[in-house]
Write a protein that holds these residues in place. Structure first.
Motif, short mmCIF file in Angstrom:
data_model
loop_
_atom_site.label_atom_id
_atom_site.label_comp_id
_atom_site.label_asym_id
_atom_site.label_seq_id
_atom_site.Cartn_x
_atom_site.Cartn_y
_atom_site.Cartn_z
N ARG A 56 -32.05 27.64 18.82
CA ARG A 56 -30.92 27.44 19.70
C ARG A 56 -30.16 26.26 19.75
N ALA A 57 -30.55 24.98 19.32
CA ALA A 57 -30.01 23.85 19.15
C ALA A 57 -30.86 23.24 18.20
N THR A 58 -30.16 22.00 17.47
CA THR A 58 -31.06 21.13 16.57
C THR A 58 -31.91 20.55 17.02
N ALA A 59 -33.48 20.37 16.67
CA ALA A 59 -34.38 19.94 17.42
C ALA A 59 -34.80 18.55 16.81
N VAL A 60 -34.89 17.58 17.68
CA VAL A 60 -35.21 16.23 17.37
C VAL A 60 -36.30 15.74 17.78
N VAL A 61 -37.55 15.35 17.20
CA VAL A 61 -38.73 14.72 17.93
C VAL A 61 -39.09 13.52 17.18
N PRO A 62 -38.72 12.48 17.72
CA PRO A 62 -39.18 11.27 17.23
C PRO A 62 -40.41 10.60 17.75
N ASP A 63 -41.03 9.76 17.04
CA ASP A 63 -42.24 8.77 17.43
C ASP A 63 -41.47 7.83 17.87
N LEU A 64 -41.34 7.22 18.97
CA LEU A 64 -41.00 6.10 19.55
C LEU A 64 -41.51 4.93 18.95
N PRO A 65 -40.90 3.79 18.92
CA PRO A 65 -41.29 2.71 18.23
C PRO A 65 -42.61 2.21 18.76
N GLY A 66 -43.58 2.04 17.59
CA GLY A 66 -45.07 1.62 18.06
C GLY A 66 -46.07 2.84 18.17
N TYR A 67 -45.19 3.97 18.18
CA TYR A 67 -46.20 5.08 18.38
C TYR A 67 -46.16 5.92 17.17
N GLY A 68 -47.29 6.67 17.11
CA GLY A 68 -47.59 7.62 15.82
C GLY A 68 -47.24 7.25 14.43
N ARG A 69 -46.12 7.65 13.83
CA ARG A 69 -45.93 7.38 12.40
C ARG A 69 -44.66 6.22 12.23
N SER A 70 -44.45 5.75 13.55
CA SER A 70 -43.45 4.72 13.34
C SER A 70 -44.00 3.48 13.08
N ALA A 71 -43.31 2.41 12.81
CA ALA A 71 -43.96 1.10 12.63
C ALA A 71 -44.46 0.47 14.00
N ALA A 72 -45.55 -0.27 14.06
CA ALA A 72 -45.90 -0.99 15.19
C ALA A 72 -44.85 -2.13 15.54
N TRP A 73 -44.96 -2.54 16.85
CA TRP A 73 -43.78 -3.47 17.33
C TRP A 73 -44.47 -4.83 17.51
N GLY A 74 -45.54 -4.93 17.43
CA GLY A 74 -46.24 -6.01 17.59
C GLY A 74 -46.96 -6.13 19.10
N HIS A 75 -46.36 -5.37 19.93
CA HIS A 75 -46.89 -5.30 21.31
C HIS A 75 -46.18 -3.97 21.78
N ALA A 76 -46.89 -3.48 23.09
CA ALA A 76 -46.35 -2.20 23.47
C ALA A 76 -45.13 -2.59 24.42
N LEU A 77 -44.25 -1.94 24.12
CA LEU A 77 -42.91 -1.82 24.73
C LEU A 77 -42.95 -1.14 26.01
N GLY A 78 -42.20 -2.20 26.96
CA GLY A 78 -42.34 -1.34 28.42
C GLY A 78 -41.19 -0.28 28.52
N LEU A 79 -41.28 0.42 29.72
CA LEU A 79 -40.66 1.46 29.79
C LEU A 79 -38.96 1.08 29.82
N PRO A 80 -38.38 0.13 30.20
CA PRO A 80 -37.05 -0.07 29.99
C PRO A 80 -36.69 -0.36 28.52
N SER A 81 -37.26 -0.92 27.75
CA SER A 81 -37.45 -1.22 26.24
C SER A 81 -37.58 -0.07 25.45
N LEU A 82 -38.52 0.88 25.93
CA LEU A 82 -38.55 2.01 25.30
C LEU A 82 -37.25 3.07 25.65
N ALA A 83 -36.68 3.07 26.85
CA ALA A 83 -35.56 3.68 26.82
C ALA A 83 -34.38 3.15 25.97
N TRP A 84 -34.47 1.78 25.93
CA TRP A 84 -33.16 1.30 24.95
C TRP A 84 -33.56 1.82 23.60
N ALA A 85 -34.78 1.90 23.23
CA ALA A 85 -35.24 2.27 21.95
C ALA A 85 -34.76 3.62 21.60
#
Length: 276
Positions: A56-85
């Motif tokens: 139906r449309a181009t699918a995009v499935v990210p691993d947000l920073p610090g999750y899955g196969r994305s690099a660690a951030w050094g600490h768990a980002l809070g919800l506002p920071s994850l939304a910004w990311a």
């Protein structure tokens, strides 16, 4: 490369750190569907629904920073920071306007992005959104989560367990305590974009049906609430066909119907609106 025809893997950079993204076949002229994962896990468990919608449309499935196969951030980002990311991910991919499909914690993140940058969001789908008064206090939320584990498809365990172990209990407890305090319902009542909320009848993290109807009655007319009978919290994995069918009906602007070929029964909740 992924094992699915037309799917590909990309690594983009957000604030100098690599972020892993899965992308479905390019659908020319479409508004991309960005699938946003939940708490402590990667986007892997979202792939069944993402694949069902990929034509139906181009699918995009990210691993947000610090999750899955994305690099660690050094600490768990809070919800506002994850939304910004998440907005940074859209920028890095050159996506000016998208639909957001968020499960669990991905629901509040999608609402945050829609509130902060409504011009970037064509609409949001909240599949089993988490957070809010019905998940408080923390002990109650942890009990709800434990109940849900027993209701989910056992095939999801090998998909998400490595993600949970990588994220770690300290990060997990910190972020989960923030999530249950997040005002998801208040954000939903003021959503500035068309919104579809899809709830599961077997989801122990969902508020009571009376509370759902009360909130839906107060919500703006561009909010639609659908129940999938038989689904628990991670419906993107357990009921991908039914969820994709519901989302497709909503994207088409027509009546939302059940797909009898798929497990679960979808029904729109009849919500009487107050006359103004």
């Amino acid at each position: 490369m992924t094992d699915e025809a037309g799917w590909r893997e990309r690594r983009i950079t957000v604030q100098g750190r690599p972020v892993f993204v899965r992308m479905g076949p390019e659908v020319a002229g479409s508004i991309p569907l960005v699938h946003v994962h939940g708490f402590a896990v990667s986007g892997s468990y979202l792939l069944p629904t993402a694949r069902a919608l990929a034509g139906r449309a181009t699918a995009v499935v990210p691993d947000l920073p610090g999750y899955g196969r994305s690099a660690a951030w050094g600490h768990a980002l809070g919800l506002p920071s994850l939304a910004w990311a998440l907005l940074e991910v859209l920028d890095a991919l050159g996506l000016e306007r998208v639909f957001l499909i968020g499960n669990s914690m991905g629901g509040p993140l999608s609402l945050e992005v829609a509130h902060s940058a409504p011009e970037r969001v064509a609409g949001i789908v909240l599949a089993s959104p988490a957070g809010g008064e019905h998940n408080q206090p923390l002990g109650r939320a942890l009990l709800q989560l434990a109940r849900d584990v027993r209701r989910e498809n056992p095939r999801m365990i090998p998909v998400v367990l490595p993600d949970y172990l990588r994220f770690g209990p300290v990060n997990g407890l910190h972020l989960f305590s923030e999530l249950v305090r997040f005002p998801s319902l208040e954000r939903l009542l003021r959503t500035p974009v068309p919104t579809l909320a899809v709830l599961g009848s077997r989801d122990p993290l969902m508020p009571s049906m009376a509370r759902v109807r009360e909130l839906a009655r107060l919500a703006p007319p561009h909010v639609t609430v659908v129940m999938i009978d038989g689904a628990a919290h991670a419906m993107n994995f357990s009921h991908p066909g039914e969820l994709a069918h519901v989302i497709g009906c909503w994207l088409d602007g027509g009546d939302i119907t059940d797909d009898p070929r798929q497990p679960g029964v979808a029904r729109v909740l009849p919500i009487p609106r107050e006359k103004t």
